[in-house]
Design a protein around this motif. Structure first.
Motif, PDB file in Angstrom:
ATOM      1  N   LEU A  14       1.876   6.272   3.715  1.00 22.53           N
ATOM      2  CA  LEU A  14       1.456   6.677   2.376  1.00 22.53           C
ATOM      3  C   LEU A  14       1.409   5.425   1.523  1.00 22.53           C
ATOM      4  O   LEU A  14       2.048   4.419   1.839  1.00 22.53           O
ATOM      5  CB  LEU A  14       2.390   7.740   1.798  1.00 22.53           C
ATOM      6  N   THR A  15       0.628   5.490   0.478  1.00 20.92           N
ATOM      7  CA  THR A  15       0.487   4.347  -0.420  1.00 20.92           C
ATOM      8  C   THR A  15       0.831   4.793  -1.828  1.00 20.92           C
ATOM      9  O   THR A  15       0.397   5.861  -2.270  1.00 20.92           O
ATOM     10  CB  THR A  15      -0.945   3.783  -0.375  1.00 20.92           C
ATOM     11  N   VAL A  16       1.626   3.971  -2.507  1.00 18.02           N
ATOM     12  CA  VAL A  16       2.016   4.240  -3.886  1.00 18.02           C
ATOM     13  C   VAL A  16       1.354   3.193  -4.771  1.00 18.02           C
ATOM     14  O   VAL A  16       1.390   1.999  -4.470  1.00 18.02           O
ATOM     15  CB  VAL A  16       3.549   4.188  -4.055  1.00 18.02           C
ATOM     16  N   PHE A  17       0.737   3.668  -5.846  1.00 20.63           N
ATOM     17  CA  PHE A  17       0.102   2.795  -6.823  1.00 20.63           C
ATOM     18  C   PHE A  17       0.889   2.885  -8.122  1.00 20.63           C
ATOM     19  O   PHE A  17       1.218   3.975  -8.571  1.00 20.63           O
ATOM     20  CB  PHE A  17      -1.348   3.240  -7.095  1.00 20.63           C
ATOM     21  N   ALA A  45      10.152   3.688  -2.785  1.00 18.17           N
ATOM     22  CA  ALA A  45       9.136   3.834  -3.840  1.00 18.17           C
ATOM     23  C   ALA A  45       9.790   3.844  -5.221  1.00 18.17           C
ATOM     24  O   ALA A  45       9.289   3.223  -6.169  1.00 18.17           O
ATOM     25  CB  ALA A  45       8.331   5.110  -3.623  1.00 18.17           C
ATOM     26  N   ARG A  46      10.904   4.531  -5.331  1.00 21.30           N
ATOM     27  CA  ARG A  46      11.607   4.616  -6.621  1.00 21.30           C
ATOM     28  C   ARG A  46      12.206   3.256  -7.005  1.00 21.30           C
ATOM     29  O   ARG A  46      12.081   2.824  -8.152  1.00 21.30           O
ATOM     30  CB  ARG A  46      12.678   5.690  -6.531  1.00 21.30           C
ATOM     31  N   GLU A  47      12.860   2.592  -6.067  1.00 19.17           N
ATOM     32  CA  GLU A  47      13.439   1.277  -6.358  1.00 19.17           C
ATOM     33  C   GLU A  47      12.357   0.262  -6.713  1.00 19.17           C
ATOM     34  O   GLU A  47      12.549  -0.573  -7.605  1.00 19.17           O
ATOM     35  CB  GLU A  47      14.262   0.781  -5.166  1.00 19.17           C
ATOM     36  N   THR A  55       2.594   0.158   0.430  1.00 14.42           N
ATOM     37  CA  THR A  55       2.321   1.055   1.558  1.00 14.42           C
ATOM     38  C   THR A  55       3.601   1.180   2.381  1.00 14.42           C
ATOM     39  O   THR A  55       4.241   0.176   2.685  1.00 14.42           O
ATOM     40  CB  THR A  55       1.169   0.521   2.426  1.00 14.42           C
ATOM     41  N   LEU A  56       3.944   2.434   2.686  1.00 15.90           N
ATOM     42  CA  LEU A  56       5.201   2.738   3.366  1.00 15.90           C
ATOM     43  C   LEU A  56       4.976   3.694   4.519  1.00 15.90           C
ATOM     44  O   LEU A  56       4.044   4.503   4.480  1.00 15.90           O
ATOM     45  CB  LEU A  56       6.165   3.420   2.387  1.00 15.90           C
ATOM     46  N   PRO A  57       5.866   3.671   5.527  1.00 16.66           N
ATOM     47  CA  PRO A  57       5.811   4.721   6.544  1.00 16.66           C
ATOM     48  C   PRO A  57       6.165   6.054   5.881  1.00 16.66           C
ATOM     49  O   PRO A  57       7.018   6.101   4.992  1.00 16.66           O
ATOM     50  CB  PRO A  57       6.876   4.323   7.563  1.00 16.66           C
TER      51      PRO A  57
END
Length: 143
Positions: free
Chosen positions: A71-74, A26-28, A15-17
């Motif tokens: 936002l959240t990245v899965f 997110a990419r790293e 989860t990121l701002p």
């Protein structure tokens, strides 16, 4: 290709701002977890997957920030499948396949996402939140 997320043994959630730096983070993170899961960064699906992820996070930052400060990245993977999703709390659900067929105004980022996804034999779906106030865009790619 595995189609159920529950069947994928490798999973990571971030989860990121919702700000421009989220794209890089997110990419790293994707690169790091893929290596930890034994998926080499030179695998033919990885480069396109990283570009897809970057485009989806960029879209959330650009279009959803007013209603979704985070936002959240899965990330998920199995022996033959890689799944990525970006979730935000903006209710708009973009027509993914219209961006490929030319019938919508989805040129640009989503068009690129869909061309890469379909070109690799993958799938894309938008899943709305139960309360109708958010969504996740899921991409599944064969490995």
């Amino acid at each position: 290709m595995t189609t159920q997320l529950e069947a994928l043994p490798h999973r990571h959630v971030l989860t990121l701002p919702a700000e421009p730096s989220a794209v890089r983070v997110a990419r790293e993170t994707a690169e790091q977890v893929l290596v930890e899961w034994g998926i080499g960064l030179r695998h033919p699906a990885v480069g396109p997957a990283l570009l897809i992820l970057s485009e989806l996070v960029t879209n959330s930052v650009r279009h959803a920030t007013i209603l979704s400060p985070q936002l959240t990245v899965f990330y998920a993977a199995g022996r033959d499948c890689l799944a990525l999703a970006v979730h935000d709390r903006h209710p708009y659900q973009p027509p993914l396949y219209a961006s490929v067929s030319g019938t919508g105004n989805g040129a640009g980022g989503l068009g690129t996402v869909m061309e890469l996804t379909l070109g690799l034999g993958g799938t894309a779906v938008v899943r709305g939140d139960g309360d109708g106030k958010g969504k996740s865009i899921w991409i599944t790619l064969p490995l």
